[in-house]
Design an enzyme around this catalytic site. Structure first.
Site, PDB file in Angstrom:
ATOM      1  N   ASN A 158       5.683  12.314  -7.653  1.00 38.03           N
ATOM      2  CA  ASN A 158       5.759  11.107  -8.474  1.00 38.03           C
ATOM      3  C   ASN A 158       4.448  10.817  -9.214  1.00 38.03           C
ATOM      4  O   ASN A 158       3.396  10.653  -8.593  1.00 38.03           O
ATOM      5  CB  ASN A 158       6.111   9.919  -7.556  1.00 38.03           C
ATOM      6  CG  ASN A 158       6.784   8.794  -8.303  1.00 38.03           C
ATOM      7  OD1 ASN A 158       7.047   8.894  -9.502  1.00 38.03           O
ATOM      8  ND2 ASN A 158       7.081   7.715  -7.590  1.00 38.03           N
ATOM      9  N   HIS A 177      16.252  -0.093   2.040  1.00 36.82           N
ATOM     10  CA  HIS A 177      15.056  -0.818   1.606  1.00 36.82           C
ATOM     11  C   HIS A 177      15.487  -2.145   0.966  1.00 36.82           C
ATOM     12  O   HIS A 177      15.872  -2.174  -0.203  1.00 36.82           O
ATOM     13  CB  HIS A 177      14.310   0.061   0.601  1.00 36.82           C
ATOM     14  CG  HIS A 177      13.090  -0.560   0.000  1.00 36.82           C
ATOM     15  ND1 HIS A 177      11.836  -0.360   0.522  1.00 36.82           N
ATOM     16  CD2 HIS A 177      12.919  -1.356  -1.095  1.00 36.82           C
ATOM     17  CE1 HIS A 177      10.942  -1.010  -0.226  1.00 36.82           C
ATOM     18  NE2 HIS A 177      11.567  -1.621  -1.213  1.00 36.82           N
ATOM     19  N   TYR A 220       3.780  -4.509  -2.836  1.00 41.08           N
ATOM     20  CA  TYR A 220       4.496  -3.239  -2.661  1.00 41.08           C
ATOM     21  C   TYR A 220       5.927  -3.486  -2.177  1.00 41.08           C
ATOM     22  O   TYR A 220       6.160  -4.313  -1.297  1.00 41.08           O
ATOM     23  CB  TYR A 220       3.825  -2.300  -1.626  1.00 41.08           C
ATOM     24  CG  TYR A 220       4.835  -1.273  -1.179  1.00 41.08           C
ATOM     25  CD1 TYR A 220       5.168  -0.215  -2.009  1.00 41.08           C
ATOM     26  CD2 TYR A 220       5.584  -1.449  -0.007  1.00 41.08           C
ATOM     27  CE1 TYR A 220       6.189   0.662  -1.682  1.00 41.08           C
ATOM     28  CE2 TYR A 220       6.601  -0.565   0.332  1.00 41.08           C
ATOM     29  CZ  TYR A 220       6.896   0.480  -0.512  1.00 41.08           C
ATOM     30  OH  TYR A 220       7.920   1.336  -0.205  1.00 41.08           O
ATOM     31  N   GLU A 265       5.200   0.799   9.256  1.00 38.88           N
ATOM     32  CA  GLU A 265       4.921   2.055   8.538  1.00 38.88           C
ATOM     33  C   GLU A 265       3.597   1.997   7.780  1.00 38.88           C
ATOM     34  O   GLU A 265       3.257   0.964   7.209  1.00 38.88           O
ATOM     35  CB  GLU A 265       6.099   2.235   7.566  1.00 38.88           C
ATOM     36  CG  GLU A 265       6.007   3.383   6.622  1.00 38.88           C
ATOM     37  CD  GLU A 265       7.290   3.452   5.775  1.00 38.88           C
ATOM     38  OE1 GLU A 265       8.375   3.021   6.249  1.00 38.88           O
ATOM     39  OE2 GLU A 265       7.201   3.931   4.636  1.00 38.88           O
ATOM     40  N   ARG A 271       6.614  10.904   9.440  1.00 38.84           N
ATOM     41  CA  ARG A 271       7.427  10.707   8.229  1.00 38.84           C
ATOM     42  C   ARG A 271       7.316  11.822   7.197  1.00 38.84           C
ATOM     43  O   ARG A 271       7.678  11.657   6.043  1.00 38.84           O
ATOM     44  CB  ARG A 271       7.051   9.369   7.584  1.00 38.84           C
ATOM     45  CG  ARG A 271       7.700   8.248   8.346  1.00 38.84           C
ATOM     46  CD  ARG A 271       7.421   6.894   7.817  1.00 38.84           C
ATOM     47  NE  ARG A 271       7.521   6.693   6.381  1.00 38.84           N
ATOM     48  CZ  ARG A 271       8.648   6.756   5.672  1.00 38.84           C
ATOM     49  NH1 ARG A 271       9.791   7.045   6.256  1.00 38.84           N
ATOM     50  NH2 ARG A 271       8.611   6.530   4.377  1.00 38.84           N
ATOM     51  N   HIS A 296      10.596  10.439   5.000  1.00 37.46           N
ATOM     52  CA  HIS A 296      10.524   9.682   3.756  1.00 37.46           C
ATOM     53  C   HIS A 296      11.768   9.988   2.913  1.00 37.46           C
ATOM     54  O   HIS A 296      12.201  11.136   2.842  1.00 37.46           O
ATOM     55  CB  HIS A 296       9.267  10.181   3.030  1.00 37.46           C
ATOM     56  CG  HIS A 296       8.885   9.436   1.808  1.00 37.46           C
ATOM     57  ND1 HIS A 296       8.111  10.007   0.831  1.00 37.46           N
ATOM     58  CD2 HIS A 296       9.132   8.170   1.397  1.00 37.46           C
ATOM     59  CE1 HIS A 296       7.896   9.131  -0.131  1.00 37.46           C
ATOM     60  NE2 HIS A 296       8.504   8.000   0.180  1.00 37.46           N
ATOM     61  N   ASP A 356      12.022   8.709  -5.486  1.00 37.33           N
ATOM     62  CA  ASP A 356      11.321   9.802  -6.171  1.00 37.33           C
ATOM     63  C   ASP A 356      11.517  11.142  -5.472  1.00 37.33           C
ATOM     64  O   ASP A 356      11.075  12.171  -5.973  1.00 37.33           O
ATOM     65  CB  ASP A 356       9.823   9.491  -6.341  1.00 37.33           C
ATOM     66  CG  ASP A 356       9.163   8.984  -5.075  1.00 37.33           C
ATOM     67  OD1 ASP A 356       9.567   7.919  -4.576  1.00 37.33           O
ATOM     68  OD2 ASP A 356       8.236   9.652  -4.584  1.00 37.33           O
ATOM     69  N   GLU A 394      14.945   7.689   6.054  1.00 34.71           N
ATOM     70  CA  GLU A 394      14.933   6.683   4.990  1.00 34.71           C
ATOM     71  C   GLU A 394      15.965   7.075   3.931  1.00 34.71           C
ATOM     72  O   GLU A 394      16.102   8.238   3.583  1.00 34.71           O
ATOM     73  CB  GLU A 394      13.540   6.596   4.342  1.00 34.71           C
ATOM     74  CG  GLU A 394      13.509   5.616   3.173  1.00 34.71           C
ATOM     75  CD  GLU A 394      12.131   5.479   2.523  1.00 34.71           C
ATOM     76  OE1 GLU A 394      11.177   6.139   2.967  1.00 34.71           O
ATOM     77  OE2 GLU A 394      12.041   4.694   1.559  1.00 34.71           O
TER      78      GLU A 394
HETATM   79  O1  LIG Z   1       8.399   4.357   2.217  1.00 36.87           O
HETATM   80  C1  LIG Z   1       8.638   4.479   1.050  1.00 36.87           C
HETATM   81  O2  LIG Z   1       9.739   4.641   0.586  1.00 36.87           O
HETATM   82  C2  LIG Z   1       7.482   4.415   0.125  1.00 36.87           C
HETATM   83  O3  LIG Z   1       6.293   4.088   0.656  1.00 36.87           O
HETATM   84  C3  LIG Z   1       7.694   4.782  -1.245  1.00 36.87           C
HETATM   85  O4  LIG Z   1       8.341   3.731  -1.899  1.00 36.87           O
HETATM   86  C4  LIG Z   1       6.477   5.249  -2.020  1.00 36.87           C
HETATM   87  O5  LIG Z   1       5.752   4.178  -2.503  1.00 36.87           O
HETATM   88  C5  LIG Z   1       6.949   6.130  -3.127  1.00 36.87           C
HETATM   89  O6  LIG Z   1       7.666   7.201  -2.612  1.00 36.87           O
HETATM   90  C6  LIG Z   1       5.788   6.640  -3.975  1.00 36.87           C
HETATM   91  O7  LIG Z   1       6.212   7.595  -4.872  1.00 36.87           O
HETATM   92 MG   LIG Z   2       6.436   4.080   2.820  1.00 37.70          MG
END
Ligand SMILES: O=C(O)[C@@H](O)[C@@H](O)[C@H](O)[C@H](O)CO
Ligand SMILES: [Mg+2]
Length: 402
Positions: A37, A122, A159, A236, A283, A312, A316, A339
């Site tokens: 990304n 999320h 974030y 996390e 992760r 993860h 992206d 995730e």
């Molecule tokens: O846990 C997650 O999903 C993240 O921390 C992401 O949103 C992360 O910010 C992105 O993958 C960055 O490209």
């Molecule tokens: Mg994360």
């Protein structure tokens, strides 16, 4: 058997994706995700200029040897660009091998260790009330585990709070967006959010939270402690992990489970964290950490220390990574959670896939290989668009971790 051709396909159905397609002289082909990304073109050049020329003519069945050739053979080891490129090759080769064996990838890896893969979604909102509503929507969709991220009073652009409810996307077209950060405000607010969520949704739903590398170890310890009454599944990226030892301080002060690793590239980034049992979930994921071949090595090390996987799975990471991850998750004995951020319908149309969501779980499907394909005609409709992740500064202008 030989690799006859390999090509990089870049497409932007709402966000950029980089895909490697490897074709063999026996008509079998496979694909791997190479998306990094905000730095996509670096991996495209690494693959096109330095990796693909070395692949042509090699035997695609020799996955381990090709992995070692690209890792050791570059001399310059590790790093996100190198490891994403190696991951793409590795994922495509496992896809080819499983197709040749006429098996879903999980069968080739050793067979199913479970029937379905627990995922977390999320949920995000601009403030506490919106976040509570967002969590309610995930509960209604059947999710058993939900990560809650909320705007913080007095702070703009936190974030995890993004455009779109189901399709959270932090990268933006043009130069990086500047955001602001204030740790004390955040530390005061987060426990009030989880207090509300437990009051509203009870104890059965698993709740998670991402601090996105923004705290010092001491601040992370404070947060872990203040969240203990709410029984989180995990906290996390509590603090940056370049220094793995930093997690010792957090660990000594809180029993809130800790997860880290989405930006790690190799087993060396998490070796001390795992061996010293400083984390509960690792992760690392297929695309970032050198593909199935290397991820399996990390998971095996983790299993010795009762550390479980929690790959993860943000937007992206393309559906190709999601498909490969689900086969991996179905096999890996020490699975924890996966995730799952949903992709847009445009992205799903570019990458037809066998996996499906049902009642809080993902199922990899039983197609041969990793079960994800690329529709090149569809991909060609969406040319690359330069985009960056945001950056963060403290209120006095100091650069911080986004
Ligand atoms: O846990 C997650 O999903 C993240 O921390 C992401 O949103 C992360 O910010 C992105 O993958 C960055 O490209
Ligand atoms: Mg994360």
């Amino acid at each position: 058997m030989k690799i006859e051709r390999a090509r990089v396909i870049v497409t932007c159905p709402g966000r950029n994706f980089v895909t490697l397609k490897i074709e063999t002289d026996q008509g079998v082909s496979g694909i791997g995700d190479a998306t990094l990304n905000g730095r996509e073109k670096a991996v495209v050049a690494y693959l096109e200029d330095h990796v693909i020329p070395c692949l042509i003519g090699k035997d695609p069945r020799r996955i381990e040897d090709i992995w070692q050739y690209l890792y050791r053979g570059a001399y310059w080891r590790r790093g996100p660009v190198t490891m994403s490129a190696i991951a793409a090759v590795d994922t495509a080769l496992w896809d080819i091998k499983a197709k040749m064996a006429n098996m879903p990838l999980y069968d080739l890896l050793g067979g199913q260790s479970r029937d379905r893969v627990l995922v977390y979604g999320h949920a995000n909102g601009a403030d506490l009330a919106e976040t509570v509503d967002a969590v309610a929507r995930y509960v209604d969709m059947g999710y058993k585990a939900i990560r809650a991220q909320s705007g913080v009073p007095g702070m703009k652009d936190v974030y995890g709070v993004g455009r779109g409810k189901l399709f959270y996307e932090p990268a933006g077209v043009g130069l990086p967006q500047e955001t602001q950060w204030n740790t004390p405000k955040y530390l005061r607010f987060v426990p009030t959010l989880f207090d509300k969520l437990r009051e509203k949704f009870g104890l059965d739903v698993q709740l998670l939270h991402d601090a996105h590398h923004r705290l010092t170890p001491n601040e992370a310890a404070q947060l872990g402690k203040s969240l203990e009454p709410y029984g989180l599944f995990w906290l996390e990226d509590a603090t940056p992990a370049e220094n793995q030892e930093a997690f010792r301080l957090i660990r000594q002060h809180t029993t809130t489970p800790l997860a880290v690793g989405e930006i790690f590239n190799t087993i060396w980034d998490c070796k001390d964290l795992i061996q010293n049992q400083l984390i509960d979930y690792i992760r690392t994921t297929v695309v970032r950490a050198g593909g199935i071949t290397h991820l399996r090595r990390i998971a095996d090390l983790a299993s010795l220390y009762q550390v479980r996987t929690g790959s993860h799975g943000a937007t992206d990471l393309s559906p190709v990574t999601m498909g490969a991850a689900l086969h991996f998750d179905t096999w890996v004995p020490n699975f924890g959670i996966q995730e799952y951020m949903r992709h847009s319908p445009e992205t799903d149309a570019v990458f037809p896939h066998a996996y499906r969501f049902e009642d809080g779980y993902l199922y990899p499907g039983d197609a041969v290989g990793h079960g994800v394909d690329i529709d090149e005609k569809e991909a060609a409709k969406y040319p690359y668009e330069p985009a960056y992740l945001p950056v963060a500064r403290l209120e006095d202008g100091t650069m911080w971790n986004w």
